[in-house]
Write a protein that holds these residues in place. Structure first.
Motif, mmCIF file in Angstrom:
data_model
loop_
_atom_site.group_PDB
_atom_site.id
_atom_site.type_symbol
_atom_site.label_atom_id
_atom_site.label_comp_id
_atom_site.label_asym_id
_atom_site.label_seq_id
_atom_site.Cartn_x
_atom_site.Cartn_y
_atom_site.Cartn_z
ATOM 1 N N ASN A 1 -23.786 2.304 -32.689
ATOM 2 C CA ASN A 1 -22.399 2.378 -33.035
ATOM 3 C C ASN A 1 -21.424 1.488 -32.327
ATOM 4 O OD1 ASN A 1 -22.274 4.586 -35.376
ATOM 5 N ND2 ASN A 1 -23.870 5.213 -33.619
ATOM 6 N N PRO A 2 -19.975 1.254 -32.712
ATOM 7 C CA PRO A 2 -19.271 0.539 -31.917
ATOM 8 C C PRO A 2 -18.888 0.977 -30.764
ATOM 9 C CG PRO A 2 -18.300 0.898 -34.093
ATOM 10 C CD PRO A 2 -19.525 1.994 -34.038
ATOM 11 N N HIS A 3 -19.191 2.258 -30.108
ATOM 12 C CA HIS A 3 -18.816 2.756 -29.008
ATOM 13 C C HIS A 3 -19.861 3.299 -28.486
ATOM 14 C CE1 HIS A 3 -14.655 1.563 -29.967
ATOM 15 N NE2 HIS A 3 -14.473 2.484 -30.810
ATOM 16 N N HIS A 4 -20.770 3.614 -28.960
ATOM 17 C CA HIS A 4 -22.012 4.425 -28.386
ATOM 18 C C HIS A 4 -23.447 4.441 -29.331
ATOM 19 C CE1 HIS A 4 -20.385 7.150 -31.517
ATOM 20 N NE2 HIS A 4 -21.541 7.450 -31.683
ATOM 21 N N TYR A 5 -24.425 4.737 -28.536
ATOM 22 C CA TYR A 5 -25.502 4.966 -29.489
ATOM 23 C C TYR A 5 -25.866 6.352 -29.773
ATOM 24 C CZ TYR A 5 -26.784 0.625 -26.894
ATOM 25 O OH TYR A 5 -26.736 -0.328 -26.036
ATOM 26 N N ASN A 6 -26.383 6.560 -30.909
ATOM 27 C CA ASN A 6 -26.917 7.981 -31.592
ATOM 28 C C ASN A 6 -28.289 7.988 -31.549
ATOM 29 O OD1 ASN A 6 -24.241 9.218 -32.056
ATOM 30 N ND2 ASN A 6 -24.304 8.426 -34.057
ATOM 31 N N VAL A 7 -28.942 8.872 -30.968
ATOM 32 C CA VAL A 7 -30.391 8.887 -31.008
ATOM 33 C C VAL A 7 -30.606 10.212 -31.806
ATOM 34 C CG1 VAL A 7 -32.482 9.152 -29.679
ATOM 35 C CG2 VAL A 7 -30.481 7.934 -28.713
ATOM 36 N N PHE A 8 -31.630 9.761 -32.996
ATOM 37 C CA PHE A 8 -32.122 10.785 -33.731
ATOM 38 C C PHE A 8 -33.380 10.871 -33.391
ATOM 39 C CE2 PHE A 8 -28.611 8.929 -35.923
ATOM 40 C CZ PHE A 8 -27.832 10.045 -36.218
ATOM 41 N N VAL A 9 -34.204 12.306 -33.262
ATOM 42 C CA VAL A 9 -35.649 12.394 -33.143
ATOM 43 C C VAL A 9 -36.092 13.423 -34.264
ATOM 44 C CG1 VAL A 9 -37.111 13.535 -31.677
ATOM 45 C CG2 VAL A 9 -35.446 12.399 -30.664
ATOM 46 N N GLY A 10 -36.871 12.944 -35.070
ATOM 47 C CA GLY A 10 -37.331 13.654 -36.182
ATOM 48 C C GLY A 10 -36.368 13.851 -37.136
ATOM 49 N N GLY A 11 -35.076 12.860 -37.378
ATOM 50 C CA GLY A 11 -34.043 13.155 -38.339
ATOM 51 C C GLY A 11 -33.160 13.910 -37.846
ATOM 52 N N GLN A 12 -33.367 14.668 -36.547
ATOM 53 C CA GLN A 12 -31.959 15.478 -36.307
ATOM 54 C C GLN A 12 -31.413 14.535 -34.901
ATOM 55 O OE1 GLN A 12 -31.097 18.319 -37.642
ATOM 56 N NE2 GLN A 12 -32.796 17.528 -39.132
ATOM 57 N N GLN A 13 -30.104 14.764 -34.954
ATOM 58 C CA GLN A 13 -29.554 14.030 -33.745
ATOM 59 C C GLN A 13 -29.724 14.884 -32.365
ATOM 60 O OE1 GLN A 13 -25.105 13.357 -34.073
ATOM 61 N NE2 GLN A 13 -25.124 12.829 -31.762
ATOM 62 N N ALA A 14 -30.170 13.979 -31.570
ATOM 63 C CA ALA A 14 -30.576 14.787 -30.156
ATOM 64 C C ALA A 14 -29.680 14.101 -29.077
ATOM 65 C CB ALA A 14 -31.819 14.311 -29.614
ATOM 66 N N HIS A 15 -29.104 13.037 -28.901
ATOM 67 C CA HIS A 15 -28.364 12.537 -27.813
ATOM 68 C C HIS A 15 -27.335 11.546 -28.274
ATOM 69 C CE1 HIS A 15 -31.822 14.082 -25.794
ATOM 70 N NE2 HIS A 15 -31.113 14.699 -25.206
ATOM 71 N N THR A 16 -26.426 11.232 -27.612
ATOM 72 C CA THR A 16 -25.567 10.215 -27.724
ATOM 73 C C THR A 16 -25.252 9.547 -26.239
ATOM 74 O OG1 THR A 16 -23.514 11.413 -27.457
ATOM 75 C CG2 THR A 16 -24.208 11.142 -29.708
ATOM 76 N N PHE A 17 -24.929 8.245 -26.260
ATOM 77 C CA PHE A 17 -24.763 7.572 -24.894
ATOM 78 C C PHE A 17 -23.850 6.598 -25.336
ATOM 79 C CE2 PHE A 17 -26.118 4.297 -21.618
ATOM 80 C CZ PHE A 17 -26.052 5.164 -20.573
ATOM 81 N N ASN A 18 -22.620 6.445 -24.603
ATOM 82 C CA ASN A 18 -21.733 5.768 -24.510
ATOM 83 C C ASN A 18 -22.008 4.308 -24.161
ATOM 84 O OD1 ASN A 18 -19.676 7.333 -25.817
ATOM 85 N ND2 ASN A 18 -19.017 7.880 -23.761
ATOM 86 N N HIS A 19 -21.575 3.184 -24.573
ATOM 87 C CA HIS A 19 -21.760 1.878 -24.301
ATOM 88 C C HIS A 19 -21.128 1.563 -22.648
ATOM 89 C CE1 HIS A 19 -23.593 0.807 -28.002
ATOM 90 N NE2 HIS A 19 -22.260 0.709 -28.642
ATOM 91 N N ARG A 20 -22.074 1.170 -22.018
ATOM 92 C CA ARG A 20 -21.511 0.718 -20.624
ATOM 93 C C ARG A 20 -21.719 -0.886 -20.411
ATOM 94 N NH1 ARG A 20 -25.075 5.035 -16.752
ATOM 95 N NH2 ARG A 20 -24.275 6.841 -17.646
ATOM 96 N N PHE A 21 -22.677 -1.295 -21.335
ATOM 97 C CA PHE A 21 -22.959 -3.023 -21.423
ATOM 98 C C PHE A 21 -22.307 -3.178 -22.857
ATOM 99 C CE2 PHE A 21 -24.850 -6.838 -22.389
ATOM 100 C CZ PHE A 21 -24.610 -7.505 -21.490
ATOM 101 N N THR A 22 -21.143 -3.902 -23.080
ATOM 102 C CA THR A 22 -20.349 -3.837 -24.052
ATOM 103 C C THR A 22 -20.882 -5.073 -25.185
ATOM 104 O OG1 THR A 22 -18.650 -4.507 -23.225
ATOM 105 C CG2 THR A 22 -18.754 -2.141 -23.597
ATOM 106 N N THR A 23 -21.164 -6.018 -24.365
ATOM 107 C CA THR A 23 -21.399 -7.228 -25.045
ATOM 108 C C THR A 23 -22.947 -7.230 -26.101
ATOM 109 O OG1 THR A 23 -20.611 -8.652 -23.344
ATOM 110 C CG2 THR A 23 -21.763 -10.052 -24.988
#
Length: 311
Positions: free
Chosen positions: A269-291
């Motif tokens: 995503n523009p500002h973070h990653y979404n991680v889905f496991v088995g179709g369910q959202q499990a975690h998010t992680f904000n971008h630290r490396f933005t390029t």
């Protein structure tokens, strides 16, 4: 046929209407990521033949949150009239939660996946070659609307097959896998990352697993380190830059089980990653490396077997 590599729409506001450059082709995919607003009643995504208010709609995808349960309506709108509805009595996106919706164009159908999992097929009633506009309306907050052209997909014998073969009758040809995955595994992410890009990983956790890891790398480090640790019952998220690890993120549950198959979708995503496991959202992680376009390597390691990687 010329394919257009269209830039994503970033943080568009609902209601939204935008052009699909070059229109639709067989093999083209549209990826919409965002969040369903709390207490949402409904929203819709439309693939349209033109941008005016009475334009024909080739695909109307319409989750409706009613009576505490809900359903999704699929339909077309032609010559000023709605056709017969197709309903699926399941809500793939809970209100208040992040989501990723992917619509893949094939010769006969739109193949719709939700959070990396097949949801349904919708047969063409209007020629997809006439579609040149996408619109989104209703109680939804959008992160991005991205586009992937046929040339960006891996060959069909490795793309989607195990992931979408779970529900019988999905419709992809039963090609045998052409890739043998050896762990640790490394592959190039063609074109690097960008908002709207999804990475799909499927496999089986070893019965006596201690740890596994998925790394999204750039030339000087790891932009995103996703590290399920069965010996600690935690999923660690971090980044590694210029030979130094950043602060760990450990909150959230452990969605993986030893000895069990898994399916992971990492959605950029523009500002973070979404991680889905088995179709369910499990975690998010904000971008630290933005390029993002410099993040061009995926690594998979640890106590697992791989059956599918789509990067």
């Amino acid at each position: 046929m010329a394919f257009y590599q269209q830039q994503p729409f970033y943080n568009p506001k609902s209601p939204f209407k935008g052009s699909i450059q070059g229109g639709l082709q067989d093999g083209k995919s549209i990826i919409i990521s965002g969040r369903v607003l709390p207490h949402a009643k409904r929203f819709d995504v439309n693939l349209q033949c033109g941008s005016h208010s009475q334009a024909d709609i080739a695909l109307h995808f319409n989750p409706r949150y009613e009576n505490g349960s809900g359903y999704v309506v699929h339909n077309t709108f032609q010559k000023g009239n709605w056709d017969s509805e197709e309903r699926k009595y399941e809500i793939p996106f809970p209100s208040g939660h992040q989501f990723t919706l992917q619509i893949l164009v094939t010769q006969d159908t739109y193949k719709i996946s939700t959070n990396g999992r097949h949801f349904m097929d919708f047969r063409h009633r209007v020629a997809y070659s006439q579609v040149d506009t996408i619109s989104v309306n209703g109680m939804v907050e959008l992160n991005s609307i991205g586009f992937q052209n046929p040339a960006l997909f891996v060959p069909p014998q490795t793309a989607f097959l195990p992931q979408f073969a779970t529900p019988p009758g999905y419709g992809f040809p039963a090609y045998p896998p052409a890739v043998s995955y050896t762990v640790p595994y490394k592959t190039v992410i063609n074109g690097g990352l960008y908002p709207g890009k999804n990475i799909l990983i499927q496999g089986i956790i070893n019965p006596n697993a201690h740890r596994i890891a998925f790394n999204l790398r750039h030339i000087s480090g790891i932009a995103f380190h996703y590290n399920p640790r069965f010996d600690q019952d935690v999923v660690v998220r971090n980044s590694h830059h210029m030979e130094n690890w950043g602060p760990e993120e450990r909150f959230g549950g452990m969605p993986f089980k030893k000895g069990q198959p898994f399916q992971v979708t990492i959605s950029c995503n523009p500002h973070h990653y979404n991680v889905f496991v088995g179709g369910q959202q499990a975690h998010t992680f904000n971008h630290r490396f933005t390029t993002l376009n410099e993040i061009d390597i995926l690594e998979v390691s640890g106590d697992l077997q791989l059956t599918l990687v789509q990067a």
